[in-house]
Scaffold this active site. Structure first.
Site, PDB file in Angstrom:
ATOM      1  N   ASP B 143     -17.077  80.126  48.562  1.00  0.00           N
ATOM      2  CA  ASP B 143     -16.987  80.929  49.790  1.00  0.00           C
ATOM      3  C   ASP B 143     -18.165  81.891  49.885  1.00  0.00           C
ATOM      4  O   ASP B 143     -19.274  81.571  49.454  1.00  0.00           O
ATOM      5  CB  ASP B 143     -15.630  81.669  49.760  1.00  0.00           C
ATOM      6  N   HIS B 181     -14.870  87.559  53.796  1.00  0.00           N
ATOM      7  CA  HIS B 181     -14.079  86.333  53.885  1.00  0.00           C
ATOM      8  C   HIS B 181     -13.671  85.807  52.505  1.00  0.00           C
ATOM      9  O   HIS B 181     -12.498  85.512  52.261  1.00  0.00           O
ATOM     10  CB  HIS B 181     -14.893  85.268  54.635  1.00  0.00           C
ATOM     11  N   ASN B 272     -10.292  75.221  62.572  1.00  0.00           N
ATOM     12  CA  ASN B 272      -9.730  76.108  63.588  1.00  0.00           C
ATOM     13  C   ASN B 272     -10.020  75.630  65.001  1.00  0.00           C
ATOM     14  O   ASN B 272     -10.226  76.424  65.898  1.00  0.00           O
ATOM     15  CB  ASN B 272     -10.313  77.520  63.423  1.00  0.00           C
ATOM     16  N   SER B 335      -8.690  79.146  57.006  1.00  0.00           N
ATOM     17  CA  SER B 335      -9.274  79.750  55.808  1.00  0.00           C
ATOM     18  C   SER B 335      -8.213  80.476  54.993  1.00  0.00           C
ATOM     19  O   SER B 335      -8.327  80.581  53.777  1.00  0.00           O
ATOM     20  CB  SER B 335     -10.359  80.762  56.186  1.00  0.00           C
TER      21      SER B 335
END
Lengths: 111, 694
Positions: B143, B181, B272, B335
């Protein structure tokens, strides 16, 4: 809602830099919502054919993101196109927000 | 980090960021290459803690509150109200001199650790309560990096690797998070269980930051592939990939194949792009990756969630509260659903599952939400079921063949238990059983019957109900149990009435008479009595009884039962037979019989006079007779001379008919006669006799 946009293109020997500016001209803040970590994209066309796109070959975070643009505030999205073939092109910058569509086109040439 | 959202709403007294973050660079304006911005909604909206120090402030607080959920009384007039307030009301309260503080609830460390709805929904908290912490698992967050010194993560953060360097003030390491994130995802998978913030699906797994995305949340295929390869080469258990693109990359696919083959459990965000169909992004869409869609708190599919045939699991992803750099925030996205699965997968791997076993296990234990397969895959992640309910090896099945539940058994019987297992051969299981929870009794596999068998002497337990529990254990130590209740009865056997019939006996008197034929038996040979009862069905009256002494193991006989005065009634009767053995055990049966009316009346002798005509040589008598019959079918009249032994010495007969007749007979003999007998018969065979001595 309405947003102002600019697309500044800087051509250098090593590559082309695109600066996509998004400004809130209003007196109220504007919330921009994005599906992923991608907030904008730039594509380059030659004779109507797409020859390069910044997001090609990239992956993004998969969280919904909201960005608030205060009155008068400008957000700048920068992208680099390395080692372009010399020629005449049109750049198309687009905001990836789900709640507003904003596209800016500019022609440019590389030596 | 560009958390510039909502800055205009943050007033001095109530800013959660002021509490949680030293410095937030708000609204600077530039966002090079796409600012990484989380949806910055506060955790429980509108909930505040208001600290008061006067009765007036208490009143004002209660008045301003939409509701008050809790009141702390700290003594000395100091109280704290937890409740819902409008932002304006909170601001106003904060301006009062007798209000010590106003803070948003759910954000303060002092209020303890928050259980996010997602962790709660997948029952990871139950895992923690059962000591399943993920300890020993290595979970790589592929990530934007991890905030290495976040108090809710620091204890779990292990080694990291950057393929894109961290930029900015928060970069203790090149793999530190410069976006939020990766830190958010790390907290979902594995935040520390402590007195603050949040707790992850795992809470003691080792987190590895593999930074492949830049501070704006974007990374090249090559960097992502390099990160995946690195995870595989480190031998880490899980690669959590809360990232994606709408188009694939052969390089990333190769990396996934490589890592999967090396035993890494790869988990990816479905994407998404929702609402959409067949739109799962990459790398989640690769077959090596567990594609995770997103659900909201009401178990519906999150509207942003991508769907498609590659979706393997659903997990909470809407409005998830977790760690961000230096604090906490609520994000939404696939996520967020991805690391829920990663945390659970890490626990399975820590418990010895391979990546493919863990993957299967997660699917097998998922909770069906009733969404379509392309939306939920196998269903919602159920971390509790996946980790707690047995091992990867399936449990054997076990059931009773003999005896059956509820059966009555006696003597020594062969117990038969059916047991099988999907991994082990059916004859290799350890099958035992207990009686009433006593010591285990072993069985042996009978290859002919296909059952596990044992001889059980039921006389070893008292007569009555007993619980038999069979236990089958496979080679992996998984056990299954099956219980039944049986009744043992080892008292000697009861006698039975084997046959019973009754037939009417035609009589000339006024009684209804029946001959009853009966047969009884008793396996253990201690017959005692047979009781017969004749009951008139019409009035229920017992007409006659008989008791016959019997013995041995069988007996039979015929007995006549009489219903006095019932002749010609046409009544129905029931004959009951009850056989009793010497221990008082009984058997019984009944049969029905009818009296049919006798319509033929017998003939009657009206005159019978004798005249002695004897001489010295002969005994000679004249008989004057008259007979009659009500139904007029007279047939014959006979006079007989009998000796003292009843032998007929002489006779004289007449054929008669009609309803009356008369005549004379003469009988004689040189022998010693003692009686003259007159007999009249009718056509129906009825007869009437009258003997007279001479």
């Amino acid at each position: 809602m309405s947003l102002d946009s600019t697309l500044d293109i800087t051509v250098e020997r090593a590559g082309v830099t695109f600066a996509f500016g998004v400004t809130n001209p209003d007196t109220e803040p504007i919330d921009l919502t994005f599906r992923t970590g991608m907030v904008a994209d730039v594509a380059v066309y030659q004779d109507g054919v797409e020859v390069w796109r910044w997001s090609d070959g990239r992956m993004f975070t998969q969280a919904i993101e909201t960005q608030t643009l205060a009155p008068g505030e400008t957000l700048v999205f920068e992208a680099n196109w390395d080692d372009p073939t010399p020629g005449s092109y049109t750049a198309e910058a687009s905001l990836a927000a789900t709640n507003v569509t904003l596209v800016e086109r500019e022609p440019f040439e590389t030596p | 980090m560009h958390h510039d959202g909502n800055s205009e709403h943050e007033d001095a007294g109530i800013s959660r960021r002021e509490v949680l973050r030293e410095s937030i660079a708000a609204g600077a304006g530039a966002f090079a290459l796409g600012a990484g911005v989380g949806s910055a909604s506060a955790s429980p909206d509108g909930e505040y803690n208001v600290g008061t120090e006067s009765p007036a402030a208490e009143e004002a607080t209660e008045r301003a509150a939409e509701n008050v959920q809790r009141v702390f009384d700290w003594g000395d007039g100091q109280r704290t109200f937890t409740g819902r307030f409008s932002e304006k009301a909170a601001e106003n309260l904060a301006k009062r001199p007798d209000v010590r503080y106003v803070e948003e609830n759910g954000e303060m460390h002092a209020l303890g650790q928050t259980l996010s709805w997602g962790i709660n929904r997948v029952d990871a908290d139950v895992l923690h309560d059962n000591g399943e912490t993920g300890n020993g698992a290595d979970v790589a967050i592929i990530d934007t990096g991890i905030d290495d010194d976040h108090p809710d993560l620091e204890a779990n953060v292990g080694a990291g690797k950057a393929f894109v360097d961290c930029k900015g003030p928060n970069c203790n390491y090149s793999w530190s998070d410069d976006d939020d994130h990766g830190t958010h995802c790390a907290g979902i998978a594995d935040a520390v269980n402590n007195s603050e913030g949040v707790v992850g699906v795992s809470m003691e797994a080792t987190l590895h930051a593999v930074k492949v995305l830049d501070k704006n949340g974007s990374g090249s295929f090559s960097d992502v592939a390099a990160g995946i390869e690195y995870v595989a080469d480190q031998g880490w258990d899980v690669g959590s990939m809360s990232l994606g693109a709408s188009s694939g990359s052969q390089t990333v696919k190769d990396a996934c194949q490589y890592a999967y083959g090396k035993g890494v459990l790869l988990v990816g965000s479905a994407g998404n792009d929702g609402p959409c169909s067949d739109c799962v992004g990459y790398p989640a869409a690769y077959e090596e990756v567990v594609a995770v869609s997103s659900t909201d708190q009401d178990d519906s599919l999150s509207n942003f969630s991508s769907t498609g045939p590659e979706v393997e699991l659903a997990a909470p992803g809407g409005s998830i509260y977790s760690t961000v750099i230096g604090g906490y925030d609520t994000f939404s996205g696939t996520s967020m659903s991805c690391p829920h699965v990663s945390g659970a997968g890490g626990q399975l791997m820590a418990n010895g599952y391979t990546n493919t076993e863990a993957r299967q296990r997660l699917q097998d234990t998922a909770e069906d939400l009733g969404l379509s397969v392309s939306e939920q895959g196998a269903g919602l992640l159920d971390a509790e079921a996946a980790v707690l309910d047995g091992g990867s090896d399936s449990t054997p099945s076990v059931s009773w063949v003999d005896p059956n539940d509820g059966e009555t058994v006696s003597g020594t019987m062969t117990v038969r238990i059916d047991a099988s297992d999907s991994e082990d051969s059916d004859d290799s299981l350890d099958v035992t059983y207990t009686v009433d929870g006593g010591s285990e009794r072993s069985t042996s596999y009978n290859s002919t019957s296909g059952y596990y068998e044992d001889d059980w002497d039921t006389t070893g337990v008292g007569d009555g109900d007993h619980t038999l529990e069979a236990t089958a254990t496979d080679s992996a130590g998984n056990t299954s149990r099956s219980s039944i209740t049986v009744t043992t009865d080892n008292t000697e056997s009861a006698p039975t009435v084997d046959s019973l019939s009754a037939s009417e006996v035609e009589t000339s008197d006024s009684d209804a008479e029946f001959d009853v034929d009966w047969g009884v038996s008793d396996d253990d040979g201690n017959l005692d009595t047979v009781d017969l009862t004749l009951t008139d069905d019409t009035d229920g009256e017992t007409e006659d009884t008989a008791t016959i002494d019997v013995s041995g193991d069988s007996a039979s006989g015929t007995n006549r039962l009489v219903a006095a005065g019932d002749d010609g009634s046409g009544n129905d009767y029931t004959v009951a037979a009850t056989v009793t053995d010497s221990n008082g055990n009984t058997g019984s049966d009944t049969t029905a019989v009818s009296e049919t009316e006798n319509t033929d009346s017998g003939p009657v002798i009206d005159q019978f006079d004798l005249t002695d005509d004897s001489n010295p040589a002969w005994t000679r008598y004249g008989v004057d007779w008259a007979v009659s019959d009500d139904d007029g079918d007279l047939s014959g009249v006979t006079s007989e001379m009998l000796d003292s032994s009843g032998n007929v010495l002489d006779s004289d007969s007449s054929s008669v008919s009609g309803s009356s007749a008369s005549g004379t007979h003469s009988v004689r003999s040189k022998g010693s006669a003692s009686d003259i007998r007159l007999t009249v018969t009718d056509e129906a065979g009825n007869s009437t006799s009258d003997p007279r001595s001479i």
